[in-house]
Design a protein around this motif. Structure first.
Motif, PDB file in Angstrom:
ATOM      1  N   CYS A 231      39.279  45.280  21.207  1.00 40.13           N
ATOM      2  CA  CYS A 231      39.509  45.841  22.531  1.00 40.13           C
ATOM      3  C   CYS A 231      40.636  45.102  23.236  1.00 40.13           C
ATOM      4  CB  CYS A 231      38.231  45.763  23.352  1.00 40.13           C
ATOM      5  SG  CYS A 231      38.439  46.236  25.081  1.00 40.13           S
ATOM      6  N   LEU A 232      40.585  43.787  23.237  1.00 37.68           N
ATOM      7  CA  LEU A 232      41.604  42.994  23.920  1.00 37.68           C
ATOM      8  C   LEU A 232      42.982  43.198  23.299  1.00 37.68           C
ATOM      9  CD1 LEU A 232      39.670  39.662  24.544  1.00 37.68           C
ATOM     10  CD2 LEU A 232      40.058  41.567  26.129  1.00 37.68           C
ATOM     11  N   ARG A 233      43.016  43.392  22.012  1.00 40.06           N
ATOM     12  CA  ARG A 233      44.286  43.593  21.318  1.00 40.06           C
ATOM     13  C   ARG A 233      44.897  44.958  21.658  1.00 40.06           C
ATOM     14  NH1 ARG A 233      42.471  43.003  16.604  1.00 40.06           N
ATOM     15  NH2 ARG A 233      42.444  45.156  15.934  1.00 40.06           N
ATOM     16  N   LEU A 234      44.060  45.982  21.843  1.00 40.88           N
ATOM     17  CA  LEU A 234      44.551  47.340  22.012  1.00 40.88           C
ATOM     18  C   LEU A 234      44.584  47.845  23.459  1.00 40.88           C
ATOM     19  CD1 LEU A 234      42.791  48.896  18.911  1.00 40.88           C
ATOM     20  CD2 LEU A 234      45.208  48.259  19.133  1.00 40.88           C
ATOM     21  N   ALA A 235      43.883  47.187  24.352  1.00 37.92           N
ATOM     22  CA  ALA A 235      43.851  47.637  25.753  1.00 37.92           C
ATOM     23  C   ALA A 235      45.221  47.463  26.396  1.00 37.92           C
ATOM     24  CB  ALA A 235      42.801  46.851  26.531  1.00 37.92           C
ATOM     25  N   LYS A 236      45.636  48.468  27.111  1.00 38.10           N
ATOM     26  CA  LYS A 236      46.928  48.428  27.786  1.00 38.10           C
ATOM     27  C   LYS A 236      46.802  47.638  29.096  1.00 38.10           C
ATOM     28  CE  LYS A 236      48.526  52.875  26.012  1.00 38.10           C
ATOM     29  NZ  LYS A 236      49.103  52.438  24.828  1.00 38.10           N
ATOM     30  N   PRO A 237      47.851  46.907  29.464  1.00 36.89           N
ATOM     31  CA  PRO A 237      47.825  46.197  30.756  1.00 36.89           C
ATOM     32  C   PRO A 237      47.494  47.165  31.893  1.00 36.89           C
ATOM     33  CG  PRO A 237      49.713  45.514  29.462  1.00 36.89           C
ATOM     34  CD  PRO A 237      49.090  46.681  28.735  1.00 36.89           C
ATOM     35  N   GLY A 238      46.694  46.693  32.818  1.00 38.19           N
ATOM     36  CA  GLY A 238      46.267  47.511  33.937  1.00 38.19           C
ATOM     37  C   GLY A 238      44.939  48.215  33.711  1.00 38.19           C
TER      38      GLY A 238
ATOM     39  N   CYS B  64      37.415  33.110  22.982  1.00 38.42           N
ATOM     40  CA  CYS B  64      37.865  34.477  22.677  1.00 38.42           C
ATOM     41  C   CYS B  64      39.097  34.894  23.470  1.00 38.42           C
ATOM     42  CB  CYS B  64      36.729  35.478  22.874  1.00 38.42           C
ATOM     43  SG  CYS B  64      36.238  35.716  24.587  1.00 38.42           S
ATOM     44  N   SER B  65      39.828  33.943  24.020  1.00 34.60           N
ATOM     45  CA  SER B  65      41.079  34.220  24.748  1.00 34.60           C
ATOM     46  C   SER B  65      40.886  35.120  25.953  1.00 34.60           C
ATOM     47  CB  SER B  65      42.120  34.824  23.801  1.00 34.60           C
ATOM     48  OG  SER B  65      42.330  34.002  22.699  1.00 34.60           O
ATOM     49  N   MET B  66      39.755  35.011  26.613  1.00 35.28           N
ATOM     50  CA  MET B  66      39.481  35.854  27.770  1.00 35.28           C
ATOM     51  C   MET B  66      40.430  35.540  28.929  1.00 35.28           C
ATOM     52  SD  MET B  66      37.817  38.370  28.987  1.00 35.28           S
ATOM     53  CE  MET B  66      36.575  38.625  27.769  1.00 35.28           C
ATOM     54  N   GLY B  67      40.810  34.287  29.081  1.00 32.16           N
ATOM     55  CA  GLY B  67      41.732  33.924  30.160  1.00 32.16           C
ATOM     56  C   GLY B  67      43.042  34.677  30.067  1.00 32.16           C
ATOM     57  N   GLU B  68      43.572  34.775  28.880  1.00 29.63           N
ATOM     58  CA  GLU B  68      44.814  35.524  28.665  1.00 29.63           C
ATOM     59  C   GLU B  68      44.614  37.006  28.988  1.00 29.63           C
ATOM     60  OE1 GLU B  68      47.619  36.794  24.942  1.00 29.63           O
ATOM     61  OE2 GLU B  68      46.657  34.828  24.881  1.00 29.63           O
ATOM     62  N   ALA B  69      43.502  37.564  28.567  1.00 25.43           N
ATOM     63  CA  ALA B  69      43.207  38.973  28.815  1.00 25.43           C
ATOM     64  C   ALA B  69      43.073  39.246  30.311  1.00 25.43           C
ATOM     65  CB  ALA B  69      41.931  39.376  28.092  1.00 25.43           C
ATOM     66  N   MET B  70      42.512  38.298  31.042  1.00 25.93           N
ATOM     67  CA  MET B  70      42.296  38.489  32.472  1.00 25.93           C
ATOM     68  C   MET B  70      43.604  38.563  33.247  1.00 25.93           C
ATOM     69  SD  MET B  70      38.880  36.182  32.974  1.00 25.93           S
ATOM     70  CE  MET B  70      39.120  36.055  34.718  1.00 25.93           C
ATOM     71  N   SER B  71      44.689  38.082  32.661  1.00 15.13           N
ATOM     72  CA  SER B  71      45.975  38.189  33.339  1.00 15.13           C
ATOM     73  C   SER B  71      46.527  39.612  33.253  1.00 15.13           C
ATOM     74  CB  SER B  71      46.975  37.194  32.744  1.00 15.13           C
ATOM     75  OG  SER B  71      47.315  37.560  31.419  1.00 15.13           O
ATOM     76  N   GLN B  72      45.987  40.422  32.352  1.00 14.73           N
ATOM     77  CA  GLN B  72      46.476  41.784  32.171  1.00 14.73           C
ATOM     78  C   GLN B  72      45.442  42.863  32.469  1.00 14.73           C
ATOM     79  OE1 GLN B  72      48.562  42.416  28.489  1.00 14.73           O
ATOM     80  NE2 GLN B  72      48.930  40.225  28.282  1.00 14.73           N
ATOM     81  N   LEU B  73      44.168  42.493  32.449  1.00 14.80           N
ATOM     82  CA  LEU B  73      43.080  43.448  32.650  1.00 14.80           C
ATOM     83  C   LEU B  73      42.219  43.030  33.830  1.00 14.80           C
ATOM     84  CD1 LEU B  73      41.777  43.638  28.964  1.00 14.80           C
ATOM     85  CD2 LEU B  73      43.440  45.154  30.034  1.00 14.80           C
ATOM     86  N   LYS B  74      41.595  44.000  34.462  1.00 10.07           N
ATOM     87  CA  LYS B  74      40.585  43.715  35.473  1.00 10.07           C
ATOM     88  C   LYS B  74      39.258  43.623  34.734  1.00 10.07           C
ATOM     89  CE  LYS B  74      38.824  43.299  39.556  1.00 10.07           C
ATOM     90  NZ  LYS B  74      38.780  41.990  40.133  1.00 10.07           N
ATOM     91  N   VAL B  75      38.596  42.471  34.819  1.00  9.61           N
ATOM     92  CA  VAL B  75      37.386  42.233  34.032  1.00  9.61           C
ATOM     93  C   VAL B  75      36.148  42.267  34.933  1.00  9.61           C
ATOM     94  CG1 VAL B  75      36.203  40.633  32.483  1.00  9.61           C
ATOM     95  CG2 VAL B  75      38.699  40.870  32.370  1.00  9.61           C
ATOM     96  N   TYR B  76      35.171  43.052  34.490  1.00 12.87           N
ATOM     97  CA  TYR B  76      33.891  43.184  35.183  1.00 12.87           C
ATOM     98  C   TYR B  76      32.776  42.789  34.228  1.00 12.87           C
ATOM     99  CZ  TYR B  76      36.598  46.166  38.324  1.00 12.87           C
ATOM    100  OH  TYR B  76      37.544  46.659  39.192  1.00 12.87           O
ATOM    101  N   VAL B  77      31.662  42.365  34.798  1.00 12.29           N
ATOM    102  CA  VAL B  77      30.490  42.020  33.996  1.00 12.29           C
ATOM    103  C   VAL B  77      29.252  42.567  34.704  1.00 12.29           C
ATOM    104  CG1 VAL B  77      30.211  39.742  35.065  1.00 12.29           C
ATOM    105  CG2 VAL B  77      29.334  40.139  32.766  1.00 12.29           C
ATOM    106  N   LEU B  78      28.298  43.035  33.930  1.00 12.27           N
ATOM    107  CA  LEU B  78      27.078  43.598  34.508  1.00 12.27           C
ATOM    108  C   LEU B  78      26.128  42.466  34.915  1.00 12.27           C
ATOM    109  CD1 LEU B  78      25.789  46.335  35.175  1.00 12.27           C
ATOM    110  CD2 LEU B  78      24.677  46.235  32.946  1.00 12.27           C
TER     111      LEU B  78
END
Length: 99
Positions: free
Chosen positions: A18-25, A46-60
């Motif tokens: 998912c992180l590899r294929l998700a588009k920024p934004g 799992c490199s979540m910090g890097e992903a958070m710079s490009q994606l809006k991350v939510y958790v249940l």
């Protein structure tokens, strides 16, 4: 697009794909065992910090609480309840569940 991941990053490679294929934004919602990825230890592995710079991350939030992780979420992650989960799905006409 809203990406929804429910498996732990230690169990499957769904989150990494998912992180590899998700588009920024895009937005990412972590549910069930995937919530471990936004703890300090999980985010580092799992490199979540890097992903958070490009994606809006939510958790249940209920899933965090069920696993005793409510106080261990890294900064920048937005916790949502079930109503928030529904709102995310409504607000994102396209969504992808990663199994």
């Amino acid at each position: 697009m809203l990406h929804i991941v429910n498996k732990s990053h230690m169990q499957t490679n769904s989150l990494q794909s998912c992180l590899r294929l998700a588009k920024p934004g895009s937005s990412l919602l972590l549910i069930e065992d995937a919530v471990y990825a936004v703890t300090a230890a999980g985010a580092a592995s799992c490199s979540m910090g890097e992903a958070m710079s490009q994606l809006k991350v939510y958790v249940l939030q209920p899933d965090l609480e069920a696993r005793g992780m409510a106080g261990r979420v890294v900064e920048g992650v937005t916790a949502v309840d079930y109503a928030g989960f529904v709102k995310l799905v409504v607000d994102h006409p396209n969504n992808q569940t990663w199994l």
